[in-house]
Design a protein around this motif. Structure first.
Motif, mmCIF file in Angstrom:
data_model
loop_
_atom_site.group_PDB
_atom_site.id
_atom_site.type_symbol
_atom_site.label_atom_id
_atom_site.label_comp_id
_atom_site.label_asym_id
_atom_site.label_seq_id
_atom_site.Cartn_x
_atom_site.Cartn_y
_atom_site.Cartn_z
ATOM 1 N N HIS A 24 0.841 -1.194 0.000
ATOM 2 C CA HIS A 24 0.000 0.000 0.000
ATOM 3 C C HIS A 24 0.876 1.243 0.000
ATOM 4 N N GLN A 25 0.592 2.183 -0.909
ATOM 5 C CA GLN A 25 1.371 3.417 -0.977
ATOM 6 C C GLN A 25 0.468 4.630 -0.825
ATOM 7 N N THR A 26 1.033 5.676 -0.295
ATOM 8 C CA THR A 26 0.294 6.925 -0.140
ATOM 9 C C THR A 26 0.936 8.044 -0.962
ATOM 10 N N GLU A 27 1.855 7.678 -1.861
ATOM 11 C CA GLU A 27 2.600 8.679 -2.635
ATOM 12 C C GLU A 27 1.965 8.971 -3.991
ATOM 13 N N ASN A 28 0.958 8.208 -4.363
ATOM 14 C CA ASN A 28 0.301 8.370 -5.665
ATOM 15 C C ASN A 28 1.270 8.159 -6.836
ATOM 16 N N HIS A 29 2.286 7.295 -6.619
ATOM 17 C CA HIS A 29 3.211 6.978 -7.701
ATOM 18 C C HIS A 29 2.574 6.005 -8.678
ATOM 19 N N ARG A 30 2.923 6.193 -9.932
ATOM 20 C CA ARG A 30 2.334 5.365 -10.983
ATOM 21 C C ARG A 30 2.902 3.941 -10.989
ATOM 22 N N TYR A 31 4.212 3.823 -10.698
ATOM 23 C CA TYR A 31 4.876 2.534 -10.841
ATOM 24 C C TYR A 31 4.997 1.827 -9.496
ATOM 25 N N MET A 32 4.704 0.539 -9.508
ATOM 26 C CA MET A 32 4.877 -0.301 -8.329
ATOM 27 C C MET A 32 5.513 -1.617 -8.749
ATOM 28 N N TYR A 33 6.300 -2.200 -7.843
ATOM 29 C CA TYR A 33 7.103 -3.379 -8.175
ATOM 30 C C TYR A 33 7.085 -4.371 -7.020
ATOM 31 N N TRP A 34 7.202 -5.634 -7.377
ATOM 32 C CA TRP A 34 7.456 -6.673 -6.383
ATOM 33 C C TRP A 34 8.781 -7.344 -6.705
ATOM 34 N N TYR A 35 9.666 -7.404 -5.682
ATOM 35 C CA TYR A 35 10.946 -8.081 -5.791
ATOM 36 C C TYR A 35 11.011 -9.182 -4.735
ATOM 37 N N ARG A 36 11.852 -10.165 -5.014
ATOM 38 C CA ARG A 36 12.203 -11.118 -3.976
ATOM 39 C C ARG A 36 13.716 -11.045 -3.773
ATOM 40 N N GLN A 37 14.134 -11.231 -2.530
ATOM 41 C CA GLN A 37 15.552 -11.164 -2.222
ATOM 42 C C GLN A 37 16.001 -12.459 -1.578
ATOM 43 N N ASP A 38 16.970 -13.087 -2.181
ATOM 44 C CA ASP A 38 17.513 -14.348 -1.698
ATOM 45 C C ASP A 38 19.026 -14.259 -1.656
ATOM 46 N N PRO A 39 19.639 -14.918 -0.692
ATOM 47 C CA PRO A 39 21.115 -14.884 -0.599
ATOM 48 C C PRO A 39 21.766 -15.308 -1.912
ATOM 49 N N GLY A 40 22.711 -14.511 -2.370
ATOM 50 C CA GLY A 40 23.427 -14.844 -3.599
ATOM 51 C C GLY A 40 22.743 -14.423 -4.869
ATOM 52 N N HIS A 41 21.481 -14.010 -4.772
ATOM 53 C CA HIS A 41 20.732 -13.627 -5.975
ATOM 54 C C HIS A 41 20.322 -12.164 -5.968
ATOM 55 N N GLY A 42 20.531 -11.497 -4.872
ATOM 56 C CA GLY A 42 20.161 -10.091 -4.824
ATOM 57 C C GLY A 42 18.665 -9.888 -4.917
ATOM 58 N N LEU A 43 18.290 -8.792 -5.483
ATOM 59 C CA LEU A 43 16.878 -8.430 -5.641
ATOM 60 C C LEU A 43 16.446 -8.740 -7.068
ATOM 61 N N ARG A 44 15.497 -9.635 -7.200
ATOM 62 C CA ARG A 44 15.024 -10.008 -8.532
ATOM 63 C C ARG A 44 13.578 -9.573 -8.709
ATOM 64 N N LEU A 45 13.285 -9.005 -9.851
ATOM 65 C CA LEU A 45 11.962 -8.473 -10.123
ATOM 66 C C LEU A 45 10.984 -9.602 -10.436
ATOM 67 N N ILE A 46 9.829 -9.588 -9.780
ATOM 68 C CA ILE A 46 8.800 -10.600 -10.002
ATOM 69 C C ILE A 46 7.772 -10.070 -10.999
ATOM 70 N N HIS A 47 7.126 -8.992 -10.643
ATOM 71 C CA HIS A 47 6.160 -8.302 -11.499
ATOM 72 C C HIS A 47 6.247 -6.817 -11.216
ATOM 73 N N TYR A 48 5.756 -6.019 -12.164
ATOM 74 C CA TYR A 48 5.636 -4.608 -11.889
ATOM 75 C C TYR A 48 4.344 -4.084 -12.511
ATOM 76 N N SER A 49 3.963 -2.904 -12.087
ATOM 77 C CA SER A 49 2.740 -2.268 -12.585
ATOM 78 C C SER A 49 3.048 -0.837 -12.990
ATOM 79 N N TYR A 50 2.479 -0.433 -14.114
ATOM 80 C CA TYR A 50 2.673 0.931 -14.591
ATOM 81 C C TYR A 50 1.368 1.720 -14.616
ATOM 82 N N GLY A 51 0.384 1.202 -13.900
ATOM 83 C CA GLY A 51 -0.887 1.893 -13.759
ATOM 84 C C GLY A 51 -1.948 0.912 -13.295
#
Lengths: 114, 111
Positions: A24-51
């Motif tokens: 949940h965001q209160t910034e009214n930003h258009r873009y939102m993202y989901w990442y997962r973070q695992d040891p050795g793999h860093g932050l990997r993008l799962i899905h994103y939204s542009y509206g």
């Protein structure tokens, strides 16, 4: 973190059950993202939204779905949780895709699938 | 799609020393070069960023240096402090929303 909230913060679930994480965001930003973070793999993008209702797949989207029915909410669903989905999940928001001010991240959800 | 390569994976520095992290990239369309800092149990946070029209930007003890011809930008942490112990990520920006952040660099500052 100011303007972005993830829930729950921690969750333990059983293999095969559906799980939904909320951002949940209160910034009214258009873009939102989901990442997962695992040891050795860093932050990997799962899905994103542009509206509202506009989403696209990221690098590791298999087994995940998302929905965005309102600007402020972005849901991540694990249709049938597996042990390989045990991870820390971060939601992020940005203006103009991150080129202005970068990304703002939530505090994360630690998910354990047993 | 290895568009960004960050090095080293980890480093240990004594208090007061200089930490240097490098980020090499391939995509010449990148036009925004940020560094993020992540403390254990927290999400990453934007630390400092640079545009390609300048070669260096300094904010306190943190400096970004940018080498456009070498397609590389670096983060320098001067007078490193134990509170700087964190994981640092480079994540240059182009019109590619699918680019992940990579594994980052874990910095440990010994007192």
């Amino acid at each position: 973190d100011a303007g972005i909230t993830q829930s729950p913060r921690h969750k333990v679930t059983e293999t095969g059950t559906p799980v939904t994480l909320r951002c949940h965001q209160t910034e009214n930003h258009r873009y939102m993202y989901w990442y997962r973070q695992d040891p050795g793999h860093g932050l990997r993008l799962i899905h994103y939204s542009y509206g509202v209702k506009d989403t696209d797949k990221g690098e590791v989207s298999d087994g995940y779905s998302v929905s965005r029915s309102k600007t402020e909410d972005f849901l991540l669903t694990l249709e049938s949780a597996t042990s390989s989905q045990t991870s820390v999940y971060f939601c992020a928001i940005s203006e103009e895709g991150g080129a202005i001010g970068g990304y703002t991240f939530g505090s994360g959800t630690r998910l354990t699938v047993v | 799609q290895q568009q960004v390569k960050q090095s080293p994976q980890s480093l240990i520095v004594q208090k007061g020393g200089i930490s240097i992290i490098n980020c090499a990239y391939e995509n010449t369309a990148f036009d925004y070069f940020p560094w993020y800092q992540q403390f254990p149990g927290k999400g990453p946070a934007l630390l400092i960023a640079i545009r390609p029209d300048v070669s260096e930007k300094k904010e306190g003890r943190f400096t970004i240096s940018f080498n456009k011809s070498a397609k590389q930008f670096s983060l320098h942490i001067m007078d490193s402090q134990p509170g700087d112990s964190a994981t640092y990520f480079c994540r240059p920006w182009a019109n590619d929303y699918k680019l992940s952040f990579g594994a980052g660099t874990t910095v440990t500052v010994r007192a």
